[in-house]
Design a protein around this motif. Structure first.
Motif, PDB file in Angstrom:
ATOM      1  N   ILE A  96      -5.085  -4.769   3.850  1.00  0.00           N
ATOM      2  CA  ILE A  96      -3.846  -3.968   3.210  1.00  0.00           C
ATOM      3  C   ILE A  96      -2.849  -4.685   2.453  1.00  0.00           C
ATOM      4  CG2 ILE A  96      -2.174  -4.237   5.305  1.00  0.00           C
ATOM      5  CD1 ILE A  96      -1.645  -1.324   5.140  1.00  0.00           C
ATOM      6  N   GLN A  97      -3.017  -6.050   2.670  1.00  0.00           N
ATOM      7  CA  GLN A  97      -2.152  -6.912   1.912  1.00  0.00           C
ATOM      8  C   GLN A  97      -2.556  -7.329   0.387  1.00  0.00           C
ATOM      9  OE1 GLN A  97       0.521  -8.150   3.138  1.00  0.00           O
ATOM     10  NE2 GLN A  97      -0.125  -7.050   5.022  1.00  0.00           N
ATOM     11  N   VAL A  98      -4.067  -6.799   0.016  1.00  0.00           N
ATOM     12  CA  VAL A  98      -4.284  -6.937  -1.021  1.00  0.00           C
ATOM     13  C   VAL A  98      -3.854  -6.000  -1.987  1.00  0.00           C
ATOM     14  CG1 VAL A  98      -6.714  -6.789  -2.584  1.00  0.00           C
ATOM     15  CG2 VAL A  98      -6.713  -7.809  -0.328  1.00  0.00           C
TER      16      VAL A  98
ATOM     17  N   ASN B 273       0.941  -6.044  14.200  1.00  0.00           N
ATOM     18  CA  ASN B 273      -0.273  -6.608  13.495  1.00  0.00           C
ATOM     19  C   ASN B 273      -1.106  -7.685  14.680  1.00  0.00           C
ATOM     20  OD1 ASN B 273       0.006  -5.594  11.121  1.00  0.00           O
ATOM     21  ND2 ASN B 273       1.321  -7.232  10.168  1.00  0.00           N
TER      22      ASN B 273
ATOM     23  N   GLY C 214      -5.722  -7.562   7.455  1.00  0.00           N
ATOM     24  CA  GLY C 214      -5.085  -8.418   6.135  1.00  0.00           C
ATOM     25  C   GLY C 214      -5.759  -7.750   4.828  1.00  0.00           C
TER      26      GLY C 214
ATOM     27  N   THR D 201      -0.751  -4.922  -1.841  1.00  0.00           N
ATOM     28  CA  THR D 201       0.443  -5.331  -2.157  1.00  0.00           C
ATOM     29  C   THR D 201       0.710  -6.410  -3.100  1.00  0.00           C
ATOM     30  OG1 THR D 201       1.064  -4.798   0.394  1.00  0.00           O
ATOM     31  CG2 THR D 201       2.729  -6.382  -0.818  1.00  0.00           C
ATOM     32  N   LEU D 202      -0.343  -7.347  -2.737  1.00  0.00           N
ATOM     33  CA  LEU D 202      -0.355  -8.464  -3.929  1.00  0.00           C
ATOM     34  C   LEU D 202      -0.926  -8.285  -5.078  1.00  0.00           C
ATOM     35  CD1 LEU D 202      -1.639 -11.243  -1.399  1.00  0.00           C
ATOM     36  CD2 LEU D 202       0.380 -11.006  -2.282  1.00  0.00           C
TER      37      LEU D 202
ATOM     38  N   THR E  83      -0.187   0.870  10.541  1.00  0.00           N
ATOM     39  CA  THR E  83       1.360   0.823  10.040  1.00  0.00           C
ATOM     40  C   THR E  83       2.103   1.415  11.334  1.00  0.00           C
ATOM     41  OG1 THR E  83       0.980   0.955   7.847  1.00  0.00           O
ATOM     42  CG2 THR E  83       3.114   1.298   8.660  1.00  0.00           C
TER      43      THR E  83
END
Length: 196
Positions: free
Chosen positions: A62-64, A137, A60, A66-67, A131
């Motif tokens: 990697i989501q930082v 995931n 997760g 993006t956000l 990826t």
């Protein structure tokens, strides 16, 4: 994970880990300055630190990016600053002529593990591997990617450390050792060009 995908992951991990980058340049310089045995904690720190980083990216982190896109810019600035500092340390690792080496030390396992978090090549490798090879995931796939990286890392960085250690025979003269260290530092700085 199907065997063909696992084979492709293994090849990806070996190729991306054994090719030149900040970790390999640093263990080569450490091997030349301190020898293989004293560089073992550095190598272990790379393997464990990178495997943990890959695992956390996969679950997760990697989501930082993006956000909060600004976090990527902050990481880039921190990476460049830290790599420049390390290049300076590598350049000055050799003792001055005629003086014993009393202060220079190889990176510890913890320092090497923490270095992965500001290593641009490590981030690229981790994000690419997650990826491509853990696209679903699933925790199992992410764990396999991190595990394979951890397994192939030690043999790959060992090759670079041994190359550095073998160079010690040529680098017996303090002037040659200093020139080698400055060359390794310059290559480390050059590895920042794609990042900048």
């Amino acid at each position: 994970m199907p065997i063909d995908l696992l084979s492709a992951l293994f090849v990806f991990c070996v190729v991306s880990t054994i090719t030149p980058g900040p970790n390999n340049l640093m263990v080569m310089a450490s091997g030349a300055n301190f020898g293989y045995r004293r560089t073992l904690p550095h190598m272990a720190g790379i393997a464990v630190g990178f495997a943990v980083m890959t695992l956390l990216v996969g679950v997760g982190l990697i989501q930082v990016f993006t956000l909060y896109p600004v976090t990527h810019q902050i990481l880039t600035v921190a990476s460049v600053g830290y790599l420049l500092w390390l290049a300076w340390k590598i350049a000055n690792a050799a003792p001055p002529e005629g003086k014993p080496d009393t202060e220079a030390r190889p990176l510890t396992a913890l320092q090497a593990a923490l270095f992965q978090w500001v290593n641009p090549k490590a981030w690229t490798m981790a994000i690419s591997a997650i990826t491509i090879y853990a696209a679903d995931n699933s925790l199992l796939a992410i764990g396999i990617v991190a595990g394979v990286f951890g397994l192939v890392c030690i043999p790959c960085v060992s090759i670079w450390t041994v190359m550095g250690q073998q160079l010690r025979r040529v680098l017996t003269n303090p002037t040659r050792l200093r020139a080698f260290n400055w060359t390794m530092a310059a290559l480390l700085v050059a590895s920042l060009i794609p990042l900048i």
